[in-house]
Design a protein around this motif. Structure first.
Motif, PDB file in Angstrom:
ATOM      1  N   GLY A  26      10.321  12.932  11.841  1.00  0.00           N
ATOM      2  CA  GLY A  26      10.587  11.925  12.955  1.00  0.00           C
ATOM      3  C   GLY A  26       9.711  10.396  12.863  1.00  0.00           C
ATOM      4  N   LEU A  27       9.692  10.498  11.536  1.00  0.00           N
ATOM      5  CA  LEU A  27       9.609   8.962  11.458  1.00  0.00           C
ATOM      6  C   LEU A  27      10.291   7.789  11.120  1.00  0.00           C
ATOM      7  N   ASP A  28      10.514   6.907  11.991  1.00  0.00           N
ATOM      8  CA  ASP A  28      11.635   6.230  11.522  1.00  0.00           C
ATOM      9  C   ASP A  28      11.704   5.085  10.629  1.00  0.00           C
ATOM     10  N   PHE A  29      12.517   4.716  10.024  1.00  0.00           N
ATOM     11  CA  PHE A  29      12.306   3.604   8.405  1.00  0.00           C
ATOM     12  C   PHE A  29      13.740   2.903   9.102  1.00  0.00           C
ATOM     13  N   THR A  30      13.715   1.707   7.795  1.00  0.00           N
ATOM     14  CA  THR A  30      15.295   1.312   7.998  1.00  0.00           C
ATOM     15  C   THR A  30      15.730   0.872   7.122  1.00  0.00           C
ATOM     16  N   THR A  38      10.967   1.436   3.640  1.00  0.00           N
ATOM     17  CA  THR A  38      10.651   0.713   5.027  1.00  0.00           C
ATOM     18  C   THR A  38      10.624   1.001   6.131  1.00  0.00           C
ATOM     19  N   LEU A  39       9.652   1.288   6.450  1.00  0.00           N
ATOM     20  CA  LEU A  39       9.374   1.785   8.195  1.00  0.00           C
ATOM     21  C   LEU A  39       9.682   0.781   8.780  1.00  0.00           C
ATOM     22  N   THR A  40       9.827   1.726  10.598  1.00  0.00           N
ATOM     23  CA  THR A  40       9.837   0.614  11.473  1.00  0.00           C
ATOM     24  C   THR A  40       8.339   0.243  12.118  1.00  0.00           C
ATOM     25  N   ARG A  41       7.471   0.788  11.846  1.00  0.00           N
ATOM     26  CA  ARG A  41       5.739   1.160  12.458  1.00  0.00           C
ATOM     27  C   ARG A  41       5.060   1.309  11.186  1.00  0.00           C
ATOM     28  N   GLU A  42       3.582   0.829  11.341  1.00  0.00           N
ATOM     29  CA  GLU A  42       3.025   1.232  10.644  1.00  0.00           C
ATOM     30  C   GLU A  42       1.505   2.766  11.100  1.00  0.00           C
ATOM     31  N   LEU A  43       2.059   3.428   9.688  1.00  0.00           N
ATOM     32  CA  LEU A  43       1.746   4.939  10.198  1.00  0.00           C
ATOM     33  C   LEU A  43       0.645   5.029  10.102  1.00  0.00           C
ATOM     34  N   SER A  44       0.360   5.869  11.281  1.00  0.00           N
ATOM     35  CA  SER A  44      -1.403   6.352  11.616  1.00  0.00           C
ATOM     36  C   SER A  44      -1.841   7.404  10.777  1.00  0.00           C
ATOM     37  N   ALA A  45      -2.948   7.388  10.668  1.00  0.00           N
ATOM     38  CA  ALA A  45      -3.797   8.410   9.763  1.00  0.00           C
ATOM     39  C   ALA A  45      -3.515   9.451  10.181  1.00  0.00           C
ATOM     40  N   GLU A  46      -2.941  10.075  11.266  1.00  0.00           N
ATOM     41  CA  GLU A  46      -2.359  11.473  11.112  1.00  0.00           C
ATOM     42  C   GLU A  46      -0.836  11.534  10.487  1.00  0.00           C
ATOM     43  N   ASP A  47      -0.159  10.753  11.130  1.00  0.00           N
ATOM     44  CA  ASP A  47       1.269  10.726  10.660  1.00  0.00           C
ATOM     45  C   ASP A  47       0.553  10.506   8.632  1.00  0.00           C
ATOM     46  N   LYS A  48       0.356   9.954   8.535  1.00  0.00           N
ATOM     47  CA  LYS A  48      -0.062   9.812   6.584  1.00  0.00           C
ATOM     48  C   LYS A  48      -0.379  10.811   6.118  1.00  0.00           C
ATOM     49  N   LYS A  49      -1.363  12.009   6.530  1.00  0.00           N
ATOM     50  CA  LYS A  49      -1.616  13.066   6.116  1.00  0.00           C
ATOM     51  C   LYS A  49      -0.669  14.768   6.474  1.00  0.00           C
TER      52      LYS A  49
END
Length: 188
Positions: A26-30, A38-49
């Motif tokens: 569920g990570l949005d990218f362009t 290129t992601l639509t937003r900054e990654l959270s620490a949880e998303d990065k893990k």
């Protein structure tokens, strides 16, 4: 928007794998290209893990430090140049890398050698040899056409470099590959 740098993306199939994995979690990218998403937003620490947990088993890795990003960009430029473009550029590799990465070639060369344990030139030659092997196995182009496509000044130069790296002449490499690929009805 943020740019994510990913190590070991070397082909279009890698791009598809990364795209599928990003969609699954569920990570949005362009945009996705070799080594970069290129992601639509900054990654959270949880998303990065979560992303790392998905990518590492597949042989990919998120790159955080600046030097590693530069090394990966050098590799991706060379891979793209050798494997994905009709190598019609007459531009010197050092100039091409300097222009695309906005760094002095000596800096790039020293950094690459320090981190990778080989030179940019040797890496470039190794990629060209892999492409030559691939084209020889496909058996669609003559050695002259391969030399022209990969910007060798002559077939002799290509053959000498191929033998120096592999220990085999291109024709012998092709011969032993054909012997290994006998039709099933001819195998004992």
């Amino acid at each position: 928007m943020s740019i994510l740098f990913i190590k070991n993306m070397v082909c279009n199939r890698c791009i598809m794998v990364i795209q599928n994995e990003l969609e699954k979690i569920g990570l949005d990218f362009t945009h996705i290209k070799l080594g970069e998403v290129t992601l639509t937003r900054e990654l959270s620490a949880e998303d990065k893990k979560l992303l790392e947990a998905v990518l590492i088993p597949l042989g990919f890795e998120v790159i955080d430090d600046k030097k590693s990003r530069i090394i990966e960009k050098i590799k991706n430029i060379i891979i793209d140049l050798v494997h994905h473009q009709d190598n019609d550029t007459k531009k010197n590799l050092s100039d091409l890398l300097s222009d695309q990465l906005n760094h002095d070639y000596n800096y790039l060369s020293n950094l690459f050698s320090e981190v990778e344990g080989t030179t940019i030139e040797k890496y470039f030659i190794a990629q060209k040899i892999e492409k030559i092997k691939e084209l020889l196995v496909y058996d669609e182009l003559s050695l002259s056409e391969i030399a022209l496509r990969l910007n060798y000044s002559s077939v002799a130069y290509l053959s000498n470099q191929f033998k120096k790296v592999t220990g085999l002449t291109p024709s012998y490499f092709k011969q032993i590959r054909e012997e290994k690929r006998k039709p099933l009805d001819q195998c004992k």
